[in-house]
Design an enzyme around this catalytic site. Structure first.
Site: not given
Ligand code: EPU
Length: 419
Positions: A116, A399, A123-124, A22-23, A306
């Protein structure tokens, strides 16, 4: 909304194939916007999040053809640089469309992306906005959307204050069409990032270091047509491995890459879960006595956040005490309340840490799936519990896990979907 009804304690056995990640798929679809030529994506998982990404790219005017897990996209005449507010505000990965549209068209409007509930206060997206600004975008924040404009994007040196998977990917993709050299520091190292960079490099990009913490991108004028095969989903692989271990069953997991879940297999060795692995398969043996073992979630190659909810379910079945420390998200342990209702002995220390005392006998209950990964963890809890478990809000599970009920029934699970 649909429900799963599970009659617990069926022994599982047989083979389960892992679907495309998915990711990884969620990033390659918006990456198609970097080029006016056709991209062919194979091994696409058939899940809700991918359907949303496809409908977003269609709404922008791209030509799309989907057949047998193969998706062709051609973003020749994008009619619209405004991302659909309604669609994007319910879908976290919509943020991945912003960079490619900005890079190709110099302008994009988009809402704060939804998704989610695992991060406090939503999520920021500050890491994305800071990065786009550094590349030269002007950001106008309106009441319910952002308006980004850039006559030209220029390479820059940028340090991510927090390691983020999607922010790394977004900036990397955007910098591909910027002028000059971009150096991104403190990047995430997930294998999906390297796969995206490898693909873009084959089509003309000049990206170095993806998969390490420093990525250097030399901007190019065009990205060409190409083929991308979606890698096996490492979180699905880990999910099925934990499911087999918790159900003390023997399961053969195929079409996977066990290298991507080394951290989990290393723990399996320590806690007494037998397994064998090949380059694209993993056989989990029936575990007898499982020892407890504490974890702390970490960016790749550390323990994936995850898999944390699933691992917590496993720890309820082990001998002894374990500490589960969730370091990435601050709302990703709330599901433990449901495990407690089922009979687990879990104490929450603070929003980031719980202590699990095992082993506990779990009893089937009526549960709800708060998010994708807690949802699959509830399925595992239901599979090992005594009696009937009912899980609602299963849209969250659909999802990310394709036809999960059907695939688990093939392993012998007693799980039924009620629409
Ligand atoms: N964060 C910020 N600011 C931002 C973006 C992120 O503070 O602008 C923080 C988040 O709040 C968190 C940390 O950075 O504390 C890391 O989050 P990250 O940005 O890495 O998460 P993501 O990129 O939004 C991806 C996966 C997630 C997975 C995380 C961590 C995708 C689409 N999603 O999310 O997958 O948990 O990396 O490995 O690639 C899932 O598949 O269920 C899922 C949530």
């Amino acid at each position: 909304m649909g429900k799963f009804i599970i009659q617990g304690q069926a022994k599982l056995s047989g083979e389960i194939k892992v679907m495309g990640a998915k990711n990884a798929a969620l990033k390659i679809i918006p990456a198609a916007l970097l080029s006016s030529e056709k991209i062919t994506i194979t091994n696409l998982p058939d899940i809700e999040d991918i359907n949303k990404a496809i409908s977003m790219i269609k709404a922008l005017g791209a030509k799309v053809k989907l057949k047998n897990r193969t998706l062709e996209i051609q973003a020749l005449n994008i009619s619209n640089n405004k991302i659909n507010i309604e669609q994007a505000s319910k879908f976290r990965a919509s943020i991945m469309f912003v960079g490619p549209i900005l890079a190709r068209f110099g302008e994009v409007k988009f809402p704060h992306p939804g998704g989610c509930v695992i991060g406090a206060g939503g999520r920021p997206i500050d890491l994305f906005l800071d990065g786009f600004k550094k590349l030269g975008a002007k950001i106008d924040e309106k009441e319910n959307y952002y308006h980004l404009k850039a006559k030209k994007l220029n390479g820059c040196e940028h340090f991510f204050p927090i390691i983020s998977v999607t922010a790394t990917e977004a900036l990397m993709m955007t910098a591909v069409l910027a002028e000059g050299i971009t150096i991104l520091k403190n990047c995430a190292c997930e294998p999906e990032i390297k796969a995206l960079a490898d693909y873009l490099n084959e089509q003309g990009a000049k990206i170095n270091g993806a998969g390490t913490s420093t990525i250097t991108i030399a901007g190019v004028k065009n990205i060409h047509a190409g083929q991308f095969k979606v890698m096996p989903d490492r979180i699905e692989t880990g999910s099925f491995a934990i499911m087999a271990a918790a159900a003390k069953s023997e399961i053969m997991i195929t079409k996977c890459d066990p290298e991507h879940i080394q951290v989990l297999l290393n723990i399996f060795n320590k806690i007494g879960i037998p397994f064998k692995q090949g380059s694209d398969w993993l056989r989990i043996g029936p575990a007898k006595r499982i020892k407890s073992y504490s974890i702390k979630t970490h960016e790749y190659p550390g323990f994936p956040t995850d898999l944390q909810p699933l691992y917590t379910v496993l720890m309820t079945q082990t001998q002894g005490t374990s500490l589960i420390h969730e370091t990435i998200y601050n709302r990703r342990l709330l599901y433990t309340d449901m495990l407690i209702q089922m009979g687990a002995d879990i104490t929450m220390c603070d929003p980031h840490r719980v202590v699990v005392n095992g082993p506990s006998k779990l009893i089937g209950k009526k549960l709800t799936s708060p998010d994708l990964r807690a949802g699959i963890a509830m399925i595992i809890a239901g599979l090992i519990a005594e009696g009937k478990t009912e899980i609602d809000n299963i849209y969250q599970i659909d999802r990310g896990y394709e036809n999960i009920d059907k695939r688990l029934r093939a392993l012998g699970a007693d799980i039924e979907r009620i629409d």
